[in-house]
Design an enzyme around this catalytic site. Structure first.
Site, short mmCIF file in Angstrom:
data_model
loop_
_atom_site.label_atom_id
_atom_site.label_comp_id
_atom_site.label_asym_id
_atom_site.label_seq_id
_atom_site.Cartn_x
_atom_site.Cartn_y
_atom_site.Cartn_z
N GLY A 158 0.83 -1.20 0.00
CA GLY A 158 0.00 0.00 0.00
C GLY A 158 0.86 1.24 0.00
N ASN A 159 0.29 2.37 0.35
CA ASN A 159 1.07 3.60 0.45
C ASN A 159 0.45 4.49 1.51
OD1 ASN A 159 -0.88 5.54 -0.88
ND2 ASN A 159 -0.65 4.01 -2.51
#
Ligand code: CTP
Length: 260
Positions: free
Chosen positions: A63-64
């Site tokens: 993810g980020n």
């Protein structure tokens, strides 16, 4: 009570006779009732926001750090200006704006399907999501155990589709498409390249890795580029104020007839 305001408040969460709406909802419903009349009044706006999560195994993902704040501010501002807003969002850290239709998604592929189902009818698309560029080729249905690799675990990744580029091809005449460019270097040059490559009318460039701007902050420092428009550098502002400036430019474009 004035009908549009009454209807908006009735639609509020947990609403019903005698139940007071959330104060934030009242403020926004009044704002929408008093605003409007501009180019966004009655327009259909689709906003993407937040990160996507790409499964590695049953419990882990790639993810980020996107919080969704910028996209949510854009969705809220569009609604306040009279638009019918669909917010297509990955898992975000902020509450959904009042009045906006929310479609929660997790992966880039889910976000793409949701966006492509909506953009053909949209007057405005705003791609504020931080879409993962790659996803694991074959996520494990089980939890990957510690002992599977001696020292290195290699996860093969495959490229995700570019949601903005695919959307641009589906958008109708007269519409406006806007996106973001997150860069660590050569901000304006690279944003200009993305503006052309992804078929945007406007692109909002911001720099990654600043303490008071970009991911997971309440403020942002952006430069907005457009087709046939010199870059416009804005000072450090709240994300809500940045959203206002972006929507002003989008409204200008709508008034000028949007894309051909
Ligand atoms: N975007 C998208 N689909 C993707 C990747 C990005 O729609 N698979 C959109 C983003 O929502 C944003 C714009 O494209 O509006 C630019 O995203 P950014 O992360 O800055 O650029 P990338 O295209 O991912 O390129 P790079 O990572 O090389 O900077």
């Amino acid at each position: 009570m004035w009908a549009p305001l009454r209807d908006d408040l009735r639609r509020g969460r947990g609403g019903g006779p005698g139940r007071m709406a959330e104060p934030g909802a009242i403020v926004d419903a009044v704002g929408r009732a008093l605003g409007g009349g501009g180019a966004l009044d009655g327009a259909r706006v689709v906003v993407t926001a937040g990160p996507t999560r790409e499964a590695v195994d049953a419990v882990r993902f790639v993810g980020n750090r996107s919080s969704g704040k910028m996209g949510y501010a854009l969705a809220r501002t569009s609604w306040l200006r009279g638009a019918e807003v669909t917010l297509i969002t990955g898992p975000a850290a902020v509450a959904a704006p009042y009045g906006v239709k929310v479609r929660g998604v997790e992966t880039a592929l889910e976000m793409r399907d949701a966006v492509l189902a909506e953009v053909g009818e949209a007057d405005v698309a705003i791609h504020a999501a931080a879409v993962a560029d790659y996803r694991p080729v074959s996520p494990s249905a089980d939890k990957i155990k510690r002992g599977v690799a001696e020292e290195e675990l290699i996860v093969r990744m495959v490229a995700n589709p570019d949601i903005a580029t695919e959307s641009a091809r589906l958008m109708k005449a007269g519409s406006v498409s806007a996106g973001f460019a997150l860069e660590t270097a050569d901000l304006v040059e690279r944003a200009g390249e993305k503006l052309a490559a992804k078929g945007f009318d406007l692109i909002v460039a911001n720099r990654a890795g600043e303490a008071d701007a970009g991911f997971d902050t309440d403020t942002n420092r952006v430069t907005i580029l457009g087709r046939d428009m010199p870059p416009r550098q804005l000072p450090l502002m709240s994300k809500f104020a940045v959203a206002g400036s972006i929507m002003d430019l989008i409204e200008d474009r709508l008034r000028q007839g949007g894309r051909g």
